[in-house]
Design a protein around this motif. Structure first.
Motif, PDB file in Angstrom:
ATOM      1  N   ALA A 194      -0.808   1.414   8.416  1.00  0.00           N
ATOM      2  CA  ALA A 194      -0.556   1.345   6.976  1.00  0.00           C
ATOM      3  C   ALA A 194      -0.962  -0.017   6.424  1.00  0.00           C
ATOM      4  O   ALA A 194      -1.421  -0.127   5.281  1.00  0.00           O
ATOM      5  CB  ALA A 194       0.917   1.621   6.688  1.00  0.00           C
ATOM      6  N   GLY A 195      -0.790  -1.058   7.233  1.00  0.00           N
ATOM      7  CA  GLY A 195      -1.203  -2.391   6.804  1.00  0.00           C
ATOM      8  C   GLY A 195      -2.691  -2.482   6.556  1.00  0.00           C
ATOM      9  O   GLY A 195      -3.143  -3.122   5.584  1.00  0.00           O
ATOM     10  N   TYR A 196      -3.507  -1.850   7.398  1.00  0.00           N
ATOM     11  CA  TYR A 196      -4.955  -1.852   7.186  1.00  0.00           C
ATOM     12  C   TYR A 196      -5.320  -1.124   5.892  1.00  0.00           C
ATOM     13  O   TYR A 196      -6.225  -1.553   5.161  1.00  0.00           O
ATOM     14  CB  TYR A 196      -5.664  -1.184   8.367  1.00  0.00           C
ATOM     15  CG  TYR A 196      -5.340  -1.782   9.714  1.00  0.00           C
ATOM     16  CD1 TYR A 196      -5.221  -3.158   9.892  1.00  0.00           C
ATOM     17  CD2 TYR A 196      -5.155  -0.971  10.826  1.00  0.00           C
ATOM     18  CE1 TYR A 196      -4.916  -3.700  11.134  1.00  0.00           C
ATOM     19  CE2 TYR A 196      -4.851  -1.504  12.073  1.00  0.00           C
ATOM     20  CZ  TYR A 196      -4.731  -2.864  12.214  1.00  0.00           C
ATOM     21  OH  TYR A 196      -4.431  -3.395  13.447  1.00  0.00           O
ATOM     22  N   ILE A 197      -4.625  -0.020   5.618  1.00  0.00           N
ATOM     23  CA  ILE A 197      -4.888   0.716   4.379  1.00  0.00           C
ATOM     24  C   ILE A 197      -4.503  -0.127   3.166  1.00  0.00           C
ATOM     25  O   ILE A 197      -5.229  -0.184   2.168  1.00  0.00           O
ATOM     26  CB  ILE A 197      -4.111   2.044   4.384  1.00  0.00           C
ATOM     27  CG1 ILE A 197      -4.603   2.944   5.523  1.00  0.00           C
ATOM     28  CG2 ILE A 197      -4.254   2.762   3.044  1.00  0.00           C
ATOM     29  CD1 ILE A 197      -3.771   4.191   5.734  1.00  0.00           C
ATOM     30  N   LEU A 198      -3.356  -0.810   3.254  1.00  0.00           N
ATOM     31  CA  LEU A 198      -2.925  -1.669   2.146  1.00  0.00           C
ATOM     32  C   LEU A 198      -3.895  -2.827   1.920  1.00  0.00           C
ATOM     33  O   LEU A 198      -4.066  -3.286   0.787  1.00  0.00           O
ATOM     34  CB  LEU A 198      -1.522  -2.212   2.426  1.00  0.00           C
ATOM     35  CG  LEU A 198      -0.375  -1.200   2.332  1.00  0.00           C
ATOM     36  CD1 LEU A 198       0.918  -1.813   2.843  1.00  0.00           C
ATOM     37  CD2 LEU A 198      -0.201  -0.703   0.904  1.00  0.00           C
ATOM     38  N   ALA A 199      -4.521  -3.305   2.997  1.00  0.00           N
ATOM     39  CA  ALA A 199      -5.498  -4.390   2.850  1.00  0.00           C
ATOM     40  C   ALA A 199      -6.644  -3.953   1.944  1.00  0.00           C
ATOM     41  O   ALA A 199      -7.110  -4.725   1.090  1.00  0.00           O
ATOM     42  CB  ALA A 199      -6.021  -4.805   4.224  1.00  0.00           C
ATOM     43  N   ALA A 200      -7.102  -2.723   2.112  1.00  0.00           N
ATOM     44  CA  ALA A 200      -8.156  -2.213   1.233  1.00  0.00           C
ATOM     45  C   ALA A 200      -7.636  -2.007  -0.186  1.00  0.00           C
ATOM     46  O   ALA A 200      -8.326  -2.311  -1.162  1.00  0.00           O
ATOM     47  CB  ALA A 200      -8.714  -0.906   1.793  1.00  0.00           C
TER      48      ALA A 200
END
Length: 480
Positions: free
Chosen positions: A308-314
């Motif tokens: 989820a953190g990677y998705i939030l980064a985008a």
């Protein structure tokens, strides 16, 4: 709402999803046969996917006469995500069949609640205003409170107690997060005078602080759905206490709904700072805590937090990062479904995920299941042969670099390297010999026999993962 006629054709996906829930209820009431209820729900899920593809990107409906803003917005990204929700529902239903046959949960109630949750996901995909978005998200989530604790029996008292505790924890934290999101929507409306997504934008200068607070509260409230730090504490306990197929649905469909809601908000409001902080905390905490896990489902839960953190980064980029975030979410849910599907196949029907040590040597006893889990773990780690996951991570990093967010791209890469430790650990454990020859741990089967519904769900998910990995541009064309 306007006096314009309602376009029922573009509402076909909603009708099919809601009809599936009603059909499951009626089949249980009048036929009262488990197979009929499960079959009706599965056919309804496939019909929902077909309806989404047939309706496509037709005309909008439920529009206002003044500004032409609409509450139901059919687009190809909406159709793609509706198909994903339907596919995940059918896949999780297939994973649940062995436990339902044993009577671990009442089939009628289980299928009805699962179909209701799918209906909420479809509403989220097509929603064009904040109210419809939040109502759809709650319709997606509310049935899961019951599904988490819906067990007639469990392998032990611990499992029964944990299921009830997980359900209550999930419910209480979700109520708080929903209240925060609704407060954020109210403040946003007070500042901008709009609830339709197409009309959201900068507030007048005197109301900019109010609009900023409203946007921040909206993001924080919706971040619960993707288990973002600091609203992540419910996820590991809930996943581990729930039946494994329900945990799979929480980790995929529920998270996909949260990503869609966040994407709708961050692409129209200035939330970059809040989302960037959430992204860094979420991916870092998720990966570091996952390193210490000794139970399979808890490890997958913390891995899900990190993803989820990677998705939030985008999403921190706002509109420029939405396509990369949605593509990553699509790849992630397919790979996560494969991972949970293998766990269900390797465990006794109705059992929890068990300890990691219980999977020692499982790849030797069940080569195809071991290969499927390795494919899923490699994809989640961003390594070949998991080309879908590799492409997803590269798309996020590329979007960050293109927008000059190099520092956040570097943090994503560092966290991806940290995650390799536990993904490789689990993959290696599958092919590690047992400490004592002939000794079979009590937590696993000596001979793995995969029921046909689980095999079908796994084959379908692996096929989709492979196709997405080799033809990623097809998904991007659908999202743009």
């Amino acid at each position: 709402m306007s006096s314009q006629p309602i376009d029922h054709f573009v509402l076909l996906p909603l009708y099919a999803a809601a009809g599936t829930a009603i059909l499951a209820l009626l089949a249980d009431l009048f036929i009262a046969r488990r197979g009929a209820v499960i079959g009706a729900t599965a056919l309804g899920g496939l019909a929902t996917a077909a309806a989404a593809l047939v309706a496509g990107a037709g005309g909008r409906t439920f529009c206002t006469t003044a500004a032409g803003a609409c509450s139901w917005v059919p687009t190809w990204p909406a159709a793609v995500t509706a198909v994903l929700f339907a596919g995940l529902t059918v896949g999780v239903l297939a994973l649940s069949v062995p436990a339902l046959r044993l009577g671990a949960a009442p089939a009628g109630e289980f299928c009805f609640l699962l179909a209701c949750s799918m209906t909420g996901g479809v509403v989220v995909a097509y929603s064009g205003d904040l109210i419809t978005l939040i109502v759809g998200l709650e319709t997606l989530t509310l049935p899961l409170y019951v599904l988490v604790g819906l067990r007639r029996f469990a392998p032990g008292e611990r499992a029964t107690t944990e299921a009830a505790s997980a359900s209550v924890t999930f419910f209480l934290i979700s109520v708080v997060s929903t209240a925060i999101a609704l407060l954020g929507a109210a403040l946003t409306y007070a500042a901008t005078g709009a609830v339709h997504l197409d009309m959201l934008g900068p507030a007048p200068a005197p109301l900019e602080p109010l609009a900023g607070v409203g946007a921040a509260l909206l993001v924080i409230g919706l971040a619960f759905k993707v288990a973002a730090v600091p609203l992540h504490a419910w996820a590991p306990a809930t996943y581990d206490g729930a039946p494994v197929p329900v945990a799979a649905y929480l980790s995929t469909a529920s998270k996909l709904g949260g990503v869609l809601a966040l994407a709708a908000v961050v692409s129209r409001l200035d939330t970059a700072a809040v989302v960037a902080v959430l992204a860094v905390l979420t991916m870092t905490v998720g990966n570091l805590v996952a390193l210490r896990q000794s139970r399979m489902v808890r490890l997958l839960a913390w891995s899900s937090v990190a993803q989820a953190g990677y998705i939030l980064a985008a999403l921190a980029l706002g509109e420029p990062g939405v396509v990369a975030a949605l593509a990553y979410a699509a790849f992630f849910v397919v790979l996560e479904l494969i991972a949970f599907g293998v766990v269900v196949a390797l465990r006794p029907p109705g059992a929890d995920g068990g300890e990691l040590d219980g999977y020692r040597g499982a790849g030797r006893r069940a080569p195809w299941l071991g290969a499927a889990l390795v494919l899923a773990l490699a994809g989640l780690a961003g390594l070949p042969p998991g080309l879908a996951g590799l492409f997803a991570k590269l798309s996020v990093v590329d979007a960050l670099v293109q927008e000059n967010w190099t520092w956040l791209a570097a943090i994503v890469l560092v966290n991806a390297v940290i995650a390799l430790a536990y993904y490789v650990r689990v993959g290696a454990l599958l092919y590690t010999a047992r400490p004592q020859a002939g000794h079979i741990p009590a937590t696993t089967h000596p001979a793995v026999r995969v029921p046909r519904p689980i095999a079908a769900a796994l084959i379908g998910a692996v096929t989709v993962a492979v196709l997405l990995g080799f033809a990623p541009q097809l998904l991007f064309d659908g999202l743009t």
